[in-house]
Design a protein around this motif. Structure first.
Motif, PDB file in Angstrom:
ATOM      1  N   MET A 272       0.846  -1.185   0.000  1.00  0.00           N
ATOM      2  CA  MET A 272       0.000   0.000   0.000  1.00  0.00           C
ATOM      3  C   MET A 272       0.890   1.246   0.000  1.00  0.00           C
ATOM      4  N   PRO A 273       0.504   2.270  -0.770  1.00  0.00           N
ATOM      5  CA  PRO A 273       1.303   3.499  -0.790  1.00  0.00           C
ATOM      6  C   PRO A 273       1.331   4.152   0.585  1.00  0.00           C
TER       7      PRO A 273
ATOM      8  N   THR B 104       0.777   6.843   3.267  1.00  0.00           N
ATOM      9  CA  THR B 104      -0.370   7.734   3.410  1.00  0.00           C
ATOM     10  C   THR B 104      -0.074   8.855   4.389  1.00  0.00           C
TER      11      THR B 104
ATOM     12  N   THR C 148       2.464   9.186  -1.019  1.00  0.00           N
ATOM     13  CA  THR C 148       1.825   9.265  -2.332  1.00  0.00           C
ATOM     14  C   THR C 148       0.305   9.144  -2.241  1.00  0.00           C
ATOM     15  N   ARG C 149      -0.219   8.930  -1.042  1.00  0.00           N
ATOM     16  CA  ARG C 149      -1.669   8.775  -0.846  1.00  0.00           C
ATOM     17  C   ARG C 149      -2.116   9.777   0.217  1.00  0.00           C
TER      18      ARG C 149
ATOM     19  N   VAL D 284      -5.274  11.330   2.455  1.00  0.00           N
ATOM     20  CA  VAL D 284      -6.633  11.302   2.981  1.00  0.00           C
ATOM     21  C   VAL D 284      -6.936  12.740   3.370  1.00  0.00           C
TER      22      VAL D 284
ATOM     23  N   HIS E 257      -4.163  15.363  -7.453  1.00  0.00           N
ATOM     24  CA  HIS E 257      -4.332  14.470  -8.603  1.00  0.00           C
ATOM     25  C   HIS E 257      -3.308  14.772  -9.702  1.00  0.00           C
TER      26      HIS E 257
ATOM     27  N   HIS F 233      -0.843  11.956  -6.897  1.00  0.00           N
ATOM     28  CA  HIS F 233      -1.139  11.394  -5.585  1.00  0.00           C
ATOM     29  C   HIS F 233      -2.484  10.678  -5.650  1.00  0.00           C
ATOM     30  N   GLU F 234      -2.591   9.598  -4.912  1.00  0.00           N
ATOM     31  CA  GLU F 234      -3.872   8.942  -4.725  1.00  0.00           C
ATOM     32  C   GLU F 234      -4.638   9.781  -3.696  1.00  0.00           C
ATOM     33  N   VAL F 235      -5.921  10.047  -3.975  1.00  0.00           N
ATOM     34  CA  VAL F 235      -6.732  10.909  -3.115  1.00  0.00           C
ATOM     35  C   VAL F 235      -7.891  10.114  -2.534  1.00  0.00           C
ATOM     36  N   VAL F 236      -8.075  10.257  -1.221  1.00  0.00           N
ATOM     37  CA  VAL F 236      -9.195   9.653  -0.507  1.00  0.00           C
ATOM     38  C   VAL F 236      -9.923  10.777   0.206  1.00  0.00           C
TER      39      VAL F 236
ATOM     40  N   LYS G 191     -11.090   8.251  -4.153  1.00  0.00           N
ATOM     41  CA  LYS G 191     -11.937   7.293  -3.447  1.00  0.00           C
ATOM     42  C   LYS G 191     -12.788   8.081  -2.463  1.00  0.00           C
TER      43      LYS G 191
END
Length: 175
Positions: A1-2, A4, A110-111, A113, A131, A135-138, A166
């Motif tokens: 998992m990246p 966070t 990279t992630r 929240v 984005h 980066h992954e965005v939650v 997400k």
């Protein structure tokens, strides 16, 4: 998992801006969810907060102004711990002319929240900037506050469809 980081956007505020009264009820619903995320975070927690145009402000002066404002009950539960990273911003995006991008690189994050306010403004613009930086965005939808609910719903949909964010609840966030 990246790797966070939990980002808390603009929650340390005196709620004295023109739209504050429209924001308060939504913030009252979001604060407990944000607090739960902070409490269970085993990842870096980074506050990125408006400096309200005061270029001599710092974490303590911003907090003091906020706690003396009209919604101390929303500020006090989210008081950043002394060891919590705190970045000041002057505009809507958490990335615009702040050291956040550099900090995330140093932390190998990279992630993101993203929690806080305002969903249809600072959260949306920050999610877009995250984005475009890959980066992954939650976005925990119960941990963001809005002024205009219909615009917030549209913003959440745009973040999900256009940015691949997400959208979930705070309790469903994996940290």
């Amino acid at each position: 998992m990246p790797k966070t980081a939990l980002i808390v956007i603009d929650m340390i505020t005196p709620y004295d801006h023109p739209d504050a009264d429209m924001l308060l009820s939504s913030a009252e619903k979001a604060v407990p969810a944000i607090g739960r995320l902070i409490e269970r975070a085993d990842v870096p927690v980074i506050y990125v907060n408006d400096n309200f145009g005061s270029w001599t402000s710092n974490r303590d002066s911003i907090y003091q102004s906020a706690i003396n404002g009209k919604a101390a009950h929303l500020v006090e539960p989210l008081r950043p711990a002394d060891e919590t990273m705190f970045i000041m911003k002057a505009r809507h995006s958490i990335f615009f002319q702040t050291p956040l991008e550099y900090l995330l690189g140093q932390l190998d994050v990279t992630r993101l929240v993203m929690t806080g306010q305002v969903t249809e403004q600072c959260v949306l613009y920050s999610a877009l900037d995250a984005h475009i930086r890959h980066h992954e965005v939650v976005i925990p939808k119960d941990a963001v506050a809005c002024i205009h609910p219909h615009l917030a719903e549209a913003a959440l949909e745009m973040m999900e469809l256009n940015m691949g964010a997400k959208i979930c609840t705070a309790d469903d966030v994996e940290l």
